[in-house]
Design an enzyme around this catalytic site. Structure first.
Site, short mmCIF file in Angstrom:
data_model
loop_
_atom_site.label_atom_id
_atom_site.label_comp_id
_atom_site.label_asym_id
_atom_site.label_seq_id
_atom_site.Cartn_x
_atom_site.Cartn_y
_atom_site.Cartn_z
CB SER A 160 -0.89 0.01 1.24
OG SER A 160 -1.46 1.29 1.40
CB THR A 179 -8.11 -0.37 1.49
OG1 THR A 179 -8.20 -0.47 0.08
CG2 THR A 179 -7.09 -1.36 2.03
CE LYS A 198 -12.21 1.39 -0.03
NZ LYS A 198 -12.20 2.25 -1.22
CD GLU A 218 -26.82 13.53 5.02
OE1 GLU A 218 -27.46 13.86 4.02
OE2 GLU A 218 -26.48 14.33 5.92
CB THR A 276 -24.03 -6.19 -16.76
OG1 THR A 276 -23.39 -5.68 -15.60
CG2 THR A 276 -23.32 -7.44 -17.19
CB ILE A 336 -10.19 5.57 -10.59
CG1 ILE A 336 -10.80 4.20 -10.81
CG2 ILE A 336 -11.23 6.66 -10.75
CD1 ILE A 336 -11.63 3.76 -9.61
CE1 TYR A 339 -4.53 3.22 -6.83
CE2 TYR A 339 -2.17 2.78 -6.79
CZ TYR A 339 -3.42 2.64 -6.24
OH TYR A 339 -3.58 1.92 -5.09
CD GLN A 361 -7.69 7.85 -0.29
OE1 GLN A 361 -8.36 7.79 0.74
NE2 GLN A 361 -6.47 7.37 -0.38
P1 ATR Z 1 -15.12 -1.67 -7.44
O1 ATR Z 1 -15.84 -1.79 -6.15
O2 ATR Z 1 -13.62 -1.62 -7.30
O3 ATR Z 1 -15.62 -0.58 -8.31
P2 ATR Z 1 -16.65 -3.85 -8.50
O4 ATR Z 1 -17.75 -3.53 -7.60
O5 ATR Z 1 -16.24 -5.27 -8.65
O6 ATR Z 1 -15.33 -3.05 -8.19
O7 ATR Z 1 -17.08 -3.23 -9.94
C1 ATR Z 1 -16.41 -3.56 -11.01
C2 ATR Z 1 -16.88 -2.70 -12.20
O8 ATR Z 1 -15.98 -3.00 -13.22
C3 ATR Z 1 -18.27 -3.05 -12.74
O9 ATR Z 1 -18.82 -1.94 -13.38
C4 ATR Z 1 -17.93 -4.15 -13.75
O10 ATR Z 1 -18.88 -4.32 -14.76
P3 ATR Z 1 -20.15 -5.32 -14.54
O11 ATR Z 1 -21.11 -4.57 -13.68
O12 ATR Z 1 -20.65 -5.56 -15.90
O13 ATR Z 1 -19.59 -6.54 -13.88
C5 ATR Z 1 -16.67 -3.57 -14.33
N1 ATR Z 1 -15.80 -4.57 -14.93
C6 ATR Z 1 -14.97 -5.44 -14.31
N2 ATR Z 1 -14.28 -6.18 -15.19
C7 ATR Z 1 -14.69 -5.77 -16.44
C8 ATR Z 1 -14.34 -6.14 -17.77
N3 ATR Z 1 -13.43 -7.10 -18.02
N4 ATR Z 1 -14.96 -5.50 -18.78
C9 ATR Z 1 -15.85 -4.53 -18.55
N5 ATR Z 1 -16.22 -4.12 -17.31
C10 ATR Z 1 -15.65 -4.75 -16.27
#
Ligand code: ATR
Length: 279
Positions: free
Chosen positions: A15, A63, A67, A79, A156, A221, A223, A251
């Site tokens: 980290s 983290t 969370k 809130e 999705t 986001i 990095y 943050q």
């Molecule tokens: P975090 O809390 O870090 O944002 P998360 O809740 O697992 O992680 O969310 C992952 C996001 O990345 C979602 O929007 C996911 O899309 P889906 O809702 O369709 O699952 C997106 N995501 C992850 N891997 C992906 C990939 N290979 N292609 C497109 N979108 C992806």
């Protein structure tokens, strides 16, 4: 003043938060330290939290993957953290723990720092790509600050729908990734919030950005790598870019402010962190 802070998560051995907060402590003219509380997913979370209570910290960050897990252990919930449903910062005062979420505000601070005009014009058209936890924090914060043209694109549509319903976003259009790709240049700000492009699968980009121009600000986001393939392509197309490491700094700045009431200037730390991540 002497402060004791920490980080709860797993895995956290690499980290960057100790580096950031130890610098903040020095910059603010305080003494103190920032310790790692790595809680393996096979350990009892409740037992380790008891240990942290006994350590009488002034505050700690939370983290992945905790969370949400931390919430029942708090005495109070801000809130914003309640609306986002996740806590990344806990303030400990007089044995009482209060949970906050500084991710969305940190993100917006870092974006406005890079592009100050964004702070003055909430009419900008914004596209958020992704509908996970990170998208949720950023979406909520932008909405609170008065941005009212925010669309959501996700692999999705179902999870995007859930987010839209959760925050009652009547004006928000939902797009598939290929729909988003076709109209990407109509957005002033495009914010990539998924883990796509993160090391080791770093060559992947979630949507094609080749049509963008200097009229578009593109933010990622992720990095690691510090300049993702998504940002490289956007920059090559002529767009203005915003890298994820600065969200990490801001943050943390906001968390430190909640713990100490001091807002430490980031200044040279942005470049220092950039170089560390690049090296
Ligand atoms: P975090 O809390 O870090 O944002 P998360 O809740 O697992 O992680 O969310 C992952 C996001 O990345 C979602 O929007 C996911 O899309 P889906 O809702 O369709 O699952 C997106 N995501 C992850 N891997 C992906 C990939 N290979 N292609 C497109 N979108 C992806």
């Amino acid at each position: 003043m002497e402060y004791r802070f920490g980080l709860v998560g797993y895995p956290i051995e690499h980290s960057l938060s100790p580096w950031i907060h130890n610098k903040f402590i020095l910059k603010a003219g305080f003494k103190g330290n920032y310790a790692l509380y790595e809680i393996n997913t096979t350990e009892s979370f409740a037992d380790r939290i008891k240990e942290i209570k006994n350590d009488m910290l002034d505050g700690f960050n939370v983290t992945v993957p905790y969370k949400q897990t931390i919430i029942p252990y708090l005495d109070d919930l801000d809130e914003k953290a309640a609306a986002i449903g996740a806590v990344n910062t806990v303030v400990c005062k007089g044995g009482k723990w209060t949970g906050y979420n500084t991710d969305g505000d940190g993100y917006l601070r870092s974006l406005i720092q890079a592009y100050p005009s964004i702070g003055q014009d909430t009419n900008k058209n914004v596209l958020i790509i992704g509908a996970g936890g990170a998208a949720r924090g950023i979406l909520y914060t932008l909405g609170q600050k008065g941005f009212n043209h925010i669309d959501l694109a996700n692999r999705t549509l179902d999870s995007a729908h859930k987010l839209k319903d959760l925050f009652n976003l009547d004006n928000t259009n939902l797009l598939t990734l290929s729909e988003a790709e076709n109209v990407l240049d109509s957005y002033d700000i495009i914010i990539q919030t998924t883990s796509v492009g993160m090391k080791p699968a770093q060559e992947k980009t979630i949507v094609n950005v080749n049509k963008l121009t200097k009229e578009n600000i593109v933010s990622d986001i992720v990095y690691q790598p510090v300049t993702t393939a998504f940002l490289k392509d956007a920059e090559n197309a002529g767009a203005r870019i915003h890298r994820g490491h600065s969200m990490l700094l801001y943050q943390a700045q906001y968390a430190f402010e909640l713990w100490t009431n001091i807002r430490v200037e980031i200044n040279e730390m942005d470049q220092e962190l950039f170089r560390q991540l690049e090296g």
